[in-house]
Design a protein around this motif. Structure first.
Motif, PDB file in Angstrom:
ATOM      1  N   ARG A   1       0.806  -1.217   0.000  1.00 19.98           N
ATOM      2  CA  ARG A   1       0.000   0.000   0.000  1.00 19.98           C
ATOM      3  C   ARG A   1       0.846   1.277   0.000  1.00 19.98           C
TER       4      ARG A   1
ATOM      5  N   LYS B   1       2.787   4.563  -0.617  1.00 19.79           N
ATOM      6  CA  LYS B   1       2.810   5.683  -1.549  1.00 19.79           C
ATOM      7  C   LYS B   1       3.875   6.667  -1.085  1.00 19.79           C
TER       8      LYS B   1
ATOM      9  N   THR C   1       1.995   5.926  -6.270  1.00 23.72           N
ATOM     10  CA  THR C   1       2.046   4.642  -5.581  1.00 23.72           C
ATOM     11  C   THR C   1       3.435   4.030  -5.723  1.00 23.72           C
ATOM     12  N   LYS C   2       3.658   2.982  -4.972  1.00 26.63           N
ATOM     13  CA  LYS C   2       4.910   2.234  -5.057  1.00 26.63           C
ATOM     14  C   LYS C   2       5.170   1.793  -6.490  1.00 26.63           C
ATOM     15  N   ARG C   3       4.190   1.201  -7.150  1.00 24.68           N
ATOM     16  CA  ARG C   3       4.355   0.711  -8.510  1.00 24.68           C
ATOM     17  C   ARG C   3       4.663   1.857  -9.474  1.00 24.68           C
ATOM     18  N   GLN C   4       3.982   2.981  -9.309  1.00 24.82           N
ATOM     19  CA  GLN C   4       4.230   4.119 -10.177  1.00 24.82           C
ATOM     20  C   GLN C   4       5.635   4.671  -9.988  1.00 24.82           C
TER      21      GLN C   4
END
Length: 425
Positions: A69, A71, A95-98
């Motif tokens: 979760r 960010k 976010t982490k993925r971004q």
């Protein structure tokens, strides 16, 4: 003592390669945001470099040791690296993925290709030759490769968070439930219905506790000392941005007083929930001790509603029970150690003039440049914005020497008389 930076020898491995490589430029140790930013700035200066990374990917902390979760806690404009802003389509708090996607695009744009799975064992300055000697080991299946890189400049970009910190707590090793560090925590989904003790109340501890509560676990968060909790935003504006703007015009002590008033207006009295504020203001504490205030993104509301319990420090563990310093005893199923990280520089860098024993430069505010071609990026405790400033200064400093010397080519002695030597451009 745990050192993830070193690889242990295995009896069944065979040493297949011993090489010595001259690097026609700096060696950068670490392919996280700090290393990538420095490499990109050097690329803009047309200075060749080599990036060494112990993991098999860039930004391994973000990719492998963060919860789902996560960010960015600050607005994206304070977190972008030099020469490349975040895409406009990204939200204010990526976010982490971004963020990982951004870093991968960054590496691709500036043609940064780290040498993965290269674990630095030692780095020392050779007074005789005036060069740095960086020894690495890489292991792949049944093969082992040892390489010594010879370079004029060494950039330490392993950062503040290279190794997990695991506290010594009486009885923890005999605890009958699961014990994990926050770097191994991904989601609260598997903890649904369980009593989880979260040790630590920094940003990670608060966010892990919030995630556990959102997954219907029963978290108890250990708050051993005082802590500054601040709203992430005030009236739609980033608290951090407000602080930065005020610091441009007002003294530090006054900025802290204004921030504490804003915190009280937005969050109310948090001390009645067991969250005592330090005597030192939040920005002064960040400046003096490097301790970041907690930016609340929902944990405080869970604390008010009783879905997150705040408990005092731990005295000892006994089976599946934990005794607190106030005498209270709790039954817990699992423990999450949100106890932070530390620098690993002392384990491999053989140098004591620039770096202190804690793995940080001795001159905290100007700790980006040492003697003998040694540099540090990402150690000034100013987050990603500090990383960017360090990277720009380092690249400009090395680039100015590089450009001067390439205009008047001279023959440099390449001090390596061992088995095999190649040149790396």
């Amino acid at each position: 003592m745990e050192s993830m930076f070193r690889l242990m020898d295995q009896e069944d491995q065979e040493v297949t390669t011993n090489r010595c490589i001259w690097v026609n430029g700096p060696v950068i140790v670490g392919a996280g945001p700090s290393g990538l930013a420095t490499a990109a700035c050097l690329r803009e200066q047309n200075v060749p470099f080599v990036v060494l990374e112990r993991a098999d990917c860039i930004a391994s902390l973000w990719q492998n040791r963060t919860y789902d979760r996560l960010k960015l806690h600050l607005p994206k404009k304070f977190c972008q690296l030099p020469k490349m802003p975040f895409p406009e389509s990204f939200p204010e708090y990526p976010t982490k993925r971004q963020f990982i996607d951004y870093l991968e695009s960054y590496a691709s744009r500036f043609d940064v290709n780290p040498k993965f799975n290269e674990c630095v064992q030692t780095a020392r300055f050779d007074e005789t030759s005036g060069l740095w000697r960086v020894k690495t080991v890489s292991n792949a299946e049944s093969t082992r490769t040892e390489v010594e890189y010879i370079c004029r400049w060494l950039v330490v970009a392993t950062g503040e968070n290279a190794e997990r910190v695991v506290p010594e707590i009486d009885g923890l090793n005999e605890f009958t439930g699961e014990v994990i560090h926050a770097c191994d925590y991904k989601s609260g989904e598997k903890f649904t219905g369980k009593k989880v003790l979260v040790v630590g109340c920094g940003n990670s501890g608060m966010e892990v506790s919030l995630d556990l509560a959102n997954h219907f676990a029963k978290p108890s968060m250990v708050v051993r000392s005082s802590v500054h909790v601040m709203p992430r935003e005030v009236m739609g504006k980033s608290t951090f941005e407000i602080a930065m703007k005020m610091l441009a015009w007002l003294p530090l002590w006054l900025v802290d007083k204004i921030l504490l008033v804003l915190c009280w207006l937005v969050l109310g009295d948090i001390e009645k929930y067991g969250l005592k504020r330090p005597e030192m203001g939040p920005m002064e504490m960040k400046s003096v001790k490097g301790k970041t205030p907690v930016l609340d993104i929902g944990a405080l509301e869970k604390i008010r509603s009783g879905k997150i319990d705040v408990v005092t420090g731990i005295k000892r563990f006994d089976g599946n029970r934990v005794e607190l310093v106030n005498g209270e005893q709790l039954e817990v199923d699992s423990v999450v150690l949100a106890t932070g990280y530390r620098s690993n520089v002392p384990y491999w860098l053989q140098e004591s003039e620039f770096f202190a024993k804690n793995g940080f430069p001795k001159a905290a505010n100007s700790g980006w440049k040492g003697r003998t071609g040694l540099y540090a990026v990402g150690f000034t405790r100013r987050g990603l914005s500090g990383v960017s400033m360090d990277a720009v200064k380092i690249a400009q400093d090395i680039g100015s020497v590089w450009k001067l010397e390439t205009k008047q080519p001279t023959i440099r002695s390449r001090a390596c008389h061992r088995r095999y030597i190649s040149q790396q451009f």
